[in-house]
Enzyme design. Sequence first.
Site, PDB file in Angstrom:
ATOM      1  N   ASN A   7       0.867  -1.190   0.000  1.00 34.58           N
ATOM      2  CA  ASN A   7       0.000   0.000   0.000  1.00 34.58           C
ATOM      3  C   ASN A   7       0.901   1.237   0.000  1.00 34.58           C
ATOM      4  O   ASN A   7       1.461   1.602   1.028  1.00 34.58           O
ATOM      5  CB  ASN A   7      -0.891  -0.030   1.258  1.00 34.58           C
ATOM      6  CG  ASN A   7      -1.737   1.225   1.385  1.00 34.58           C
ATOM      7  OD1 ASN A   7      -1.887   1.982   0.426  1.00 34.58           O
ATOM      8  ND2 ASN A   7      -2.290   1.444   2.569  1.00 34.58           N
ATOM      9  N   LYS A   9       0.104   4.225  -0.355  1.00 31.27           N
ATOM     10  CA  LYS A   9      -0.607   5.382   0.213  1.00 31.27           C
ATOM     11  C   LYS A   9      -0.421   6.613  -0.676  1.00 31.27           C
ATOM     12  O   LYS A   9      -0.351   6.482  -1.903  1.00 31.27           O
ATOM     13  CB  LYS A   9      -0.126   5.647   1.646  1.00 31.27           C
ATOM     14  CG  LYS A   9      -0.071   4.402   2.520  1.00 31.27           C
ATOM     15  CD  LYS A   9      -0.025   4.722   3.983  1.00 31.27           C
ATOM     16  CE  LYS A   9       0.263   3.484   4.780  1.00 31.27           C
ATOM     17  NZ  LYS A   9      -0.064   3.580   6.174  1.00 31.27           N
ATOM     18  N   HIS A  94      -9.730   0.948   4.942  1.00 27.14           N
ATOM     19  CA  HIS A  94      -8.470   1.233   5.631  1.00 27.14           C
ATOM     20  C   HIS A  94      -8.727   2.215   6.783  1.00 27.14           C
ATOM     21  O   HIS A  94      -9.516   3.149   6.651  1.00 27.14           O
ATOM     22  CB  HIS A  94      -7.451   1.820   4.648  1.00 27.14           C
ATOM     23  CG  HIS A  94      -6.060   1.796   5.194  1.00 27.14           C
ATOM     24  ND1 HIS A  94      -5.625   2.723   6.119  1.00 27.14           N
ATOM     25  CD2 HIS A  94      -5.023   0.952   4.978  1.00 27.14           C
ATOM     26  CE1 HIS A  94      -4.369   2.437   6.438  1.00 27.14           C
ATOM     27  NE2 HIS A  94      -3.981   1.371   5.761  1.00 27.14           N
ATOM     28  N   GLU A  96      -7.063   4.594   7.925  1.00 29.95           N
ATOM     29  CA  GLU A  96      -6.782   6.016   7.648  1.00 29.95           C
ATOM     30  C   GLU A  96      -7.993   6.672   7.001  1.00 29.95           C
ATOM     31  O   GLU A  96      -8.272   7.843   7.246  1.00 29.95           O
ATOM     32  CB  GLU A  96      -5.522   6.134   6.769  1.00 29.95           C
ATOM     33  CG  GLU A  96      -4.266   5.845   7.586  1.00 29.95           C
ATOM     34  CD  GLU A  96      -3.071   5.371   6.763  1.00 29.95           C
ATOM     35  OE1 GLU A  96      -3.125   5.392   5.523  1.00 29.95           O
ATOM     36  OE2 GLU A  96      -2.080   4.953   7.397  1.00 29.95           O
ATOM     37  N   GLU A 166      -5.437  -5.302  10.843  1.00 29.55           N
ATOM     38  CA  GLU A 166      -4.499  -4.199  11.017  1.00 29.55           C
ATOM     39  C   GLU A 166      -4.851  -3.416  12.285  1.00 29.55           C
ATOM     40  O   GLU A 166      -5.702  -2.505  12.235  1.00 29.55           O
ATOM     41  CB  GLU A 166      -4.593  -3.235   9.829  1.00 29.55           C
ATOM     42  CG  GLU A 166      -4.275  -3.851   8.500  1.00 29.55           C
ATOM     43  CD  GLU A 166      -3.686  -2.815   7.559  1.00 29.55           C
ATOM     44  OE1 GLU A 166      -2.514  -2.980   7.184  1.00 29.55           O
ATOM     45  OE2 GLU A 166      -4.367  -1.832   7.236  1.00 29.55           O
ATOM     46  N   GLY A 172       2.045   2.333  11.013  1.00 28.52           N
ATOM     47  CA  GLY A 172       2.984   3.442  10.892  1.00 28.52           C
ATOM     48  C   GLY A 172       3.642   3.875  12.195  1.00 28.52           C
ATOM     49  O   GLY A 172       4.248   4.935  12.270  1.00 28.52           O
ATOM     50  N   SER A 212       3.160  -1.821  10.612  1.00 27.71           N
ATOM     51  CA  SER A 212       4.601  -1.702  10.889  1.00 27.71           C
ATOM     52  C   SER A 212       5.411  -2.941  10.501  1.00 27.71           C
ATOM     53  O   SER A 212       6.379  -3.287  11.180  1.00 27.71           O
ATOM     54  CB  SER A 212       4.841  -1.341  12.362  1.00 27.71           C
ATOM     55  OG  SER A 212       4.354  -0.042  12.615  1.00 27.71           O
TER      56      SER A 212
HETATM   57  C1  PEP Z   1      -1.088   0.125   6.082  1.00 26.59           C
HETATM   58  O1  PEP Z   1      -1.001   1.064   5.312  1.00 26.59           O
HETATM   59  O2  PEP Z   1      -2.108  -0.545   6.085  1.00 26.59           O
HETATM   60  C2  PEP Z   1       0.031  -0.206   6.960  1.00 26.59           C
HETATM   61  C3  PEP Z   1       0.000  -1.355   7.569  1.00 26.59           C
HETATM   62  O3  PEP Z   1       1.002   0.720   7.078  1.00 26.59           O
HETATM   63  P1  PEP Z   1       2.437   0.490   7.789  1.00 26.59           P
HETATM   64  O4  PEP Z   1       3.011  -0.764   7.214  1.00 26.59           O
HETATM   65  O5  PEP Z   1       3.225   1.707   7.424  1.00 26.59           O
HETATM   66  O6  PEP Z   1       2.208   0.367   9.260  1.00 26.59           O
END
Ligand code: PEP
Length: 259
Positions: A7, A9, A94, A96, A166, A172, A212
């Site tokens: 992803n 982003k 997601h 976010e 997640e 992040g 992460s």
């Molecule tokens: C995500 O964008 O779903 C994600 C898991 O981001 P990160 O790996 O940066 O934590």
Amino acid sequence: MKTIIANWKMNVGVRESVALARGTLLALRGRRILPEVVICPPFIALSEVHKVVARSVVFLGAQNLFWEDHGAYTGEISGRMLTELGVSHVIVGHSERREYLGETDEMIRNKVTQALANQLNVIMCVGETASERKSGEQRERVRTQLVHVFAGVRLKSHERLMIAYEPVWAIGTGEIPEVAEVLAMNEYIRSILTDVLPEMDANKIRVLYGGSVEGNNAYSFLREQKIDGLLVGGASVKLNQLKEIIDATSEVLDAQKSL
Ligand code: PEP
């Protein structure tokens, strides 16, 4: 099989996306057994990235879609438009988007329905916030998300759906849950899927982990048979990290093959 979802982003523009797509293909070259890799660039880069990955083993994913096919919805992109660009997968729900754009379970359900109607493969994200975890409500949160989103959804094949667990507090932040916690949550997710999608064999629906993930922790999740893959954000736009994650995936797949 293991699946890696990258992803990207809003971290890369068109030129960087094309370079990353080429780098991803290079990172996969010469492997005995390939993982399933889905790269999800920003909308503006989908068309150019498609030119790079078309006829390759890498799938093209989008980070979002709208819940209508067409109409007066300024700024939105429909599932039908995504398929025109060669997109095969879409991330839905997601955290976010839930947090910054106010997406609700109902909106997410409509998006899932629209994605499935357009033959897109859905990567549906679920997970609890830090405060929900602190008060021990993580299971309830994930259950509510799954029940609300899949109420009335008809899934024709288990292959059309992946769930990405997640935990919001892990995205992040550099913090990750214990692998045992992820395994327990994956099992729980499958038990909920058995209830909400009774026509499907929940054991066949892929459940991934995201939050992460980096080169140095990917293996600990991937080696677990019940973790079907990873959704990677920040590390997926760093080619050295992505390569390490793919290395870890190959190591697991090669070991499984020789069993
Ligand atoms: C995500 O964008 O779903 C994600 C898991 O981001 P990160 O790996 O940066 O934590």
